[in-house]
Design a protein around this motif. Sequence first.
Motif, PDB file in Angstrom:
ATOM      1  N   HIS A   8      -6.998  -1.405   5.772  1.00 14.59           N
ATOM      2  CA  HIS A   8      -6.774  -0.242   4.897  1.00 14.59           C
ATOM      3  C   HIS A   8      -6.176  -0.647   3.567  1.00 14.59           C
ATOM      4  O   HIS A   8      -5.741  -1.764   3.380  1.00 14.59           O
ATOM      5  N   ALA A  25       1.361  12.380  -4.800  1.00 14.31           N
ATOM      6  CA  ALA A  25       1.336  10.925  -4.801  1.00 14.31           C
ATOM      7  C   ALA A  25       2.734  10.394  -5.101  1.00 14.31           C
ATOM      8  O   ALA A  25       3.600  11.127  -5.590  1.00 14.31           O
ATOM      9  N   THR A  54       2.007   8.786   4.266  1.00 15.76           N
ATOM     10  CA  THR A  54       1.338   8.139   3.139  1.00 15.76           C
ATOM     11  C   THR A  54      -0.122   7.843   3.469  1.00 15.76           C
ATOM     12  O   THR A  54      -0.504   7.777   4.648  1.00 15.76           O
ATOM     13  N   SER A  55      -0.910   7.659   2.422  1.00 16.94           N
ATOM     14  CA  SER A  55      -2.367   7.528   2.563  1.00 16.94           C
ATOM     15  C   SER A  55      -2.800   6.239   3.259  1.00 16.94           C
ATOM     16  O   SER A  55      -3.975   6.091   3.597  1.00 16.94           O
ATOM     17  N   ASP A  56      -1.894   5.307   3.496  1.00 20.42           N
ATOM     18  CA  ASP A  56      -2.252   4.077   4.222  1.00 20.42           C
ATOM     19  C   ASP A  56      -1.941   4.190   5.712  1.00 20.42           C
ATOM     20  O   ASP A  56      -2.013   3.199   6.429  1.00 20.42           O
ATOM     21  N   ASN A  75       0.715   5.211  -3.780  1.00 19.84           N
ATOM     22  CA  ASN A  75       0.012   5.803  -2.624  1.00 19.84           C
ATOM     23  C   ASN A  75      -0.083   7.307  -2.818  1.00 19.84           C
ATOM     24  O   ASN A  75       0.634   7.891  -3.635  1.00 19.84           O
ATOM     25  N   GLU A  76      -0.981   7.926  -2.061  1.00 19.76           N
ATOM     26  CA  GLU A  76      -1.016   9.377  -2.006  1.00 19.76           C
ATOM     27  C   GLU A  76      -0.134   9.833  -0.846  1.00 19.76           C
ATOM     28  O   GLU A  76       0.221   9.033   0.033  1.00 19.76           O
ATOM     29  N   THR A  77       0.248  11.102  -0.893  1.00 24.62           N
ATOM     30  CA  THR A  77       1.227  11.616   0.074  1.00 24.62           C
ATOM     31  C   THR A  77       0.662  12.809   0.838  1.00 24.62           C
ATOM     32  O   THR A  77      -0.275  13.476   0.375  1.00 24.62           O
ATOM     33  N   SER A  78       1.253  13.080   1.993  1.00 24.01           N
ATOM     34  CA  SER A  78       0.735  14.086   2.917  1.00 24.01           C
ATOM     35  C   SER A  78       0.858  15.513   2.405  1.00 24.01           C
ATOM     36  O   SER A  78       0.307  16.430   3.008  1.00 24.01           O
ATOM     37  N   ARG A 131       7.943  15.251  -0.850  1.00 23.00           N
ATOM     38  CA  ARG A 131       7.534  13.852  -1.025  1.00 23.00           C
ATOM     39  C   ARG A 131       8.526  13.093  -1.908  1.00 23.00           C
ATOM     40  O   ARG A 131       9.254  13.708  -2.689  1.00 23.00           O
ATOM     41  N   THR A 157       0.785  -1.238   0.000  1.00 19.55           N
ATOM     42  CA  THR A 157       0.000   0.000   0.000  1.00 19.55           C
ATOM     43  C   THR A 157       0.813   1.283   0.000  1.00 19.55           C
ATOM     44  O   THR A 157       0.237   2.373   0.028  1.00 19.55           O
ATOM     45  N   ARG A 158       2.136   1.146   0.008  1.00 23.74           N
ATOM     46  CA  ARG A 158       2.954   2.378  -0.044  1.00 23.74           C
ATOM     47  C   ARG A 158       4.381   2.062  -0.479  1.00 23.74           C
ATOM     48  O   ARG A 158       4.843   0.925  -0.347  1.00 23.74           O
TER      49      ARG A 158
END
Lengths: 146, 146
Positions: free
Chosen positions: A146, B56, A51-53, B49-52, B4, A3-4
């Motif tokens: 997740h 991404a 990261t989104s996870d 993944n997406e990032t904070s 990122r 997931t990341r």
Amino acid sequence: MLTRIDHIGIACHDLDTTVEFYRTTYGFEVFHTEVNEEQGVREAMLKINETSDGGASYLQLLEPTREDSAVGKWLAKNGEGVHHIAFGTADVDADAAGIRDKGVRVLYEEPRIGSMGSRITFLHPKDCHGVLTELVTSAAVESPEH
Amino acid sequence: MLTRIDHIGIACHDLDTTVEFYRTTYGFEVFHTEVNEEQGVREAMLKINETSDGGASYLQLLEPTREDSAVGKWLAKNGEGVHHIAFGTADVDADAAGIRDKGVRVLYEEPRIGSMGSRITFLHPKDCHGVLTELVTSAAVESPEH
């Protein structure tokens, strides 16, 4: 499920010099350092983003503690550079088993201890288009949903 | 400010085969494909993944479109593997200028067009402990405040 991007592992001759390069050039700070005697490395984790996870992405700077370690041998052959990439998962055991079933060589029979108490394994680079690939489950509790 | 890990660039001989490896082994799907004639590559972006920072992280799989491209020459010398890493920033011009002022060679005078309309530049690997390092600003508007 992976997931990341958990981290990029970078081999270097001198950890302190390389940490200083990343700090002064980019402003990246050390999040954690440790020595992993089993892997034969002294390392610094630089946290780049979350990261989104619910995890994070790091640079992992690796200096060999002995020439006959995997990273030591790699560095002698290749010089400094990207040594491996790592994907994060909530369940390294399940992902390693599933990937092994697809015919990719998993280097450890059982996951071992990696950075910050994580559980890790590696996939053979020759089965992964030249990329030494690590799977990581963080020590912090991760939800399998997740 | 670099906020990122934007992507990991991986050079391969055959893009379709490599995309298929990442799909069947890990379940990663293609987010975007394009040909960049200036860079001499055909590429696939796999979003991990997406990032904070609102962006991404991707894997960028790169097949050279001609042997004399940078990636083509690299592949002939090194074989398949990690070609470069990329950090995302809201302002590639400012970061590139600041890093150049620190004595690191920036390979382009002005940023060029990268994946998905992004603006990119590269730093000389010999000034970066062996790591070819890219800086990226996405085409999507990024706030300079984050």
